[in-house]
Write an enzyme that holds these catalytic residues in place. Structure first.
Site, PDB file in Angstrom:
ATOM      1  N   TYR A 129       0.822  -1.212   0.000  1.00  0.00           N
ATOM      2  CA  TYR A 129       0.000   0.000   0.000  1.00  0.00           C
ATOM      3  C   TYR A 129       0.862   1.270   0.000  1.00  0.00           C
ATOM      4  O   TYR A 129       0.365   2.354  -0.273  1.00  0.00           O
ATOM      5  CB  TYR A 129      -0.940   0.033   1.216  1.00  0.00           C
ATOM      6  CG  TYR A 129      -2.022  -1.031   1.209  1.00  0.00           C
ATOM      7  CD1 TYR A 129      -2.219  -1.849   0.098  1.00  0.00           C
ATOM      8  CD2 TYR A 129      -2.853  -1.215   2.300  1.00  0.00           C
ATOM      9  CE1 TYR A 129      -3.197  -2.830   0.098  1.00  0.00           C
ATOM     10  CE2 TYR A 129      -3.846  -2.196   2.302  1.00  0.00           C
ATOM     11  CZ  TYR A 129      -4.001  -3.003   1.198  1.00  0.00           C
ATOM     12  OH  TYR A 129      -4.977  -3.972   1.196  1.00  0.00           O
ATOM     13  N   LYS A 175       3.440 -15.540   3.338  1.00  0.00           N
ATOM     14  CA  LYS A 175       3.334 -16.341   2.116  1.00  0.00           C
ATOM     15  C   LYS A 175       4.776 -16.686   1.725  1.00  0.00           C
ATOM     16  O   LYS A 175       5.248 -16.374   0.624  1.00  0.00           O
ATOM     17  CB  LYS A 175       2.604 -15.513   1.034  1.00  0.00           C
ATOM     18  CG  LYS A 175       2.257 -16.261  -0.216  1.00  0.00           C
ATOM     19  CD  LYS A 175       1.145 -17.281  -0.037  1.00  0.00           C
ATOM     20  CE  LYS A 175       0.880 -18.032  -1.331  1.00  0.00           C
ATOM     21  NZ  LYS A 175       0.038 -19.223  -1.158  1.00  0.00           N
ATOM     22  N   ASP A 192      -3.046 -18.196   2.949  1.00  0.00           N
ATOM     23  CA  ASP A 192      -4.210 -18.874   2.363  1.00  0.00           C
ATOM     24  C   ASP A 192      -4.798 -19.884   3.354  1.00  0.00           C
ATOM     25  O   ASP A 192      -6.018 -19.990   3.516  1.00  0.00           O
ATOM     26  CB  ASP A 192      -3.871 -19.535   1.017  1.00  0.00           C
ATOM     27  CG  ASP A 192      -2.481 -20.133   0.974  1.00  0.00           C
ATOM     28  OD1 ASP A 192      -1.738 -20.015   1.976  1.00  0.00           O
ATOM     29  OD2 ASP A 192      -2.121 -20.747  -0.044  1.00  0.00           O
ATOM     30  N   ASP A 235      -5.242  -6.457   6.256  1.00  0.00           N
ATOM     31  CA  ASP A 235      -6.442  -5.742   5.830  1.00  0.00           C
ATOM     32  C   ASP A 235      -7.540  -6.757   5.519  1.00  0.00           C
ATOM     33  O   ASP A 235      -8.683  -6.653   5.994  1.00  0.00           O
ATOM     34  CB  ASP A 235      -6.077  -4.930   4.564  1.00  0.00           C
ATOM     35  CG  ASP A 235      -7.163  -3.951   4.165  1.00  0.00           C
ATOM     36  OD1 ASP A 235      -8.133  -3.808   4.922  1.00  0.00           O
ATOM     37  OD2 ASP A 235      -7.034  -3.341   3.086  1.00  0.00           O
ATOM     38  N   ASP A 282     -10.891  -8.077   8.198  1.00  0.00           N
ATOM     39  CA  ASP A 282     -12.305  -7.942   7.814  1.00  0.00           C
ATOM     40  C   ASP A 282     -12.995  -9.299   7.849  1.00  0.00           C
ATOM     41  O   ASP A 282     -14.139  -9.418   8.294  1.00  0.00           O
ATOM     42  CB  ASP A 282     -12.431  -7.337   6.409  1.00  0.00           C
ATOM     43  CG  ASP A 282     -12.569  -5.820   6.474  1.00  0.00           C
ATOM     44  OD1 ASP A 282     -12.168  -5.237   7.506  1.00  0.00           O
ATOM     45  OD2 ASP A 282     -13.062  -5.218   5.503  1.00  0.00           O
TER      46      ASP A 282
END
Ligand code: NAD
Length: 356
Positions: free
Chosen positions: A142, A191, A223, A247, A251
């Site tokens: 980001y 990851k 994952d 992020d 959520d």
């Protein structure tokens, strides 16, 4: 203790829910003989309307000079077409940057009284959910370099995801310290089978884990984490991860409880200054109706006491007061269940304050 708190009520339901959190903080101050001094600053759409910018320089200075900041929410349809440079959310990114808020803490707790609100089966959430995601907030993709260019006659877009050791070390330390204050279990999400940033992340976390032998540390791929959060969320206590994974996962985790109005969050700097806010938005559809759920904001105020002011007993008091009000069957509209008593936003604030 004397503490200066900057309030950023913002737009929509922001002023209503922040008002209820202040009610609870005032009761805490009275009970524990503290003094909380508040300064209110306009942020988001209301600031755009008054000053033409989502937060003024004076407002930003008042956030920086406070002991802590409590935010409601910003935005709404009225400001959806503002130019990107003055959109309401721009103020939030600005405050995070100016205050150096690099660590986002998002607890996800399924109150047993609200188990039926969870979209998951009773057999999965029956044991309750109580986990906390520590998300890196100022690095990664980001904030990395980005570009869109034409290559061989077509557009190609690139976002770079840089992470340096010191950024990983800094967020890792927050996560280990947080795990020490909870059940001493920490899962680091990455990851590492694909990404270099994740391999550096994992190596750095392993180094740090040697300093915290009391913490049971595990690595888990992002994952698999997404899957495990749905399959068996109670296996987790503290999770730490980089900006974009955090992020998405935070959520996902918050939805396990089915009640967006209940969830608090904290964004922390390397000092004690932090910004505390519920995870939901400004809910323009119910603004000004006194029916919003103020519990997410009240629990954010509890996090402020715990993390910025070191007032754990006071924070515990707020959390148990909210718990006891729910156990007695009081509900705002968003979490209403059959057989419960429906109350307004201000009544919920009164009930929690009265239990303290
Ligand atoms: P939202 O979270 O505001 O609302 C989603 C739904 O949840 C709505 O039906 C709303 O009524 C309900 N809801 C949210 N909080 C509630 C509460 N405390 N009590 C009862 N019901 C509640 O999300 P949205 O509708 O996508 O966004 C509305 C505005 O908020 C947009 O302008 C968006 O950009 C902004 N937003 C701001 C923040 C922030 O300030 N941190 C975060 C997310 C969205």
């Amino acid at each position: 203790m004397n503490k200066k708190i900057t309030l950023l009520p913002g737009d929509g339901i922001g002023p209503e829910i922040v008002g209820e959190a202040v009610k609870v903080l005032d009761r805490i101050a009275e009970k524990f003989l503290h003094k909380f001094e508040y300064t209110t600053v306009d942020i988001g759409g209301c600031s755009i309307d008054k000053y033409g910018v989502p937060i003024t320089d004076e407002g930003m200075a008042l956030c920086k000079s406070a002991d802590s900041v409590l935010l409601g929410a910003v935005g709404g349809p009225k400001w959806d077409n503002c130019p990107p440079s003055i959109r309401p959310e721009k103020a939030l990114l600005g405050v995070r940057k100016e205050l150096g808020l690099f660590a986002n803490l998002r607890p996800t707790k399924l109150f047993p009284q609200l188990a039926s609100a969870s979209p998951l089966k009773e057999s999965v959430v029956g044991g309750g959910i109580d986990l906390l995601i520590v998300r890196e907030l100022t690095g990664g993709v980001y904030f990395g370099p980005r570009r869109t260019e034409e290559v061989n006659g077509e557009l190609v877009a690139t976002d770079v995801m840089p992470y340096s050791e010191h950024e990983i070390m800094r967020i890792g330390r927050v996560a280990f310290e947080t795990a020490m204050k909870r059940s001493r279990r920490l899962a680091s999400v990455d990851k590492a089978n694909v990404l270099d940033t994740s391999r550096l992340w994992r190596k750095t976390m392993h180094r740090l884990s040697e300093e915290y032998p009391e913490v049971e540390y595990t690595d888990i791929l992002v994952d698999n984490t997404a899957m495990q959060l749905i399959k068996n969320p109670s296996q987790f206590d503290v999770l730490v991860t980089e900006n974009m994974f955090g992020d998405i996962l935070s959520d996902e985790a918050s939805m396990l409880t089915g009640s967006i109005g209940m969830m608090p969050s904290a964004s922390l700097s390397s000092g004690t200054l932090g910004m505390y806010e519920p995870i939901h938005g400004s809910a323009p559809d119910i603004a000004g109706m006194n029916i919003a759920n103020p519990i997410g904001t009240i629990l954010s105020a509890a996090m402020m006491l715990r993390y910025s002011f070191g007032m754990s007993r006071e924070a515990d008091c707020i959390e148990s007061a909210a718990d006891s009000v729910l156990s007695d069957g009081y509900r705002t509209g968003d979490i209403m269940q059959e057989g419960c008593k429906k109350v307004l936003c201000s009544e919920m604030g009164d009930l929690i304050a009265a239990r303290l």
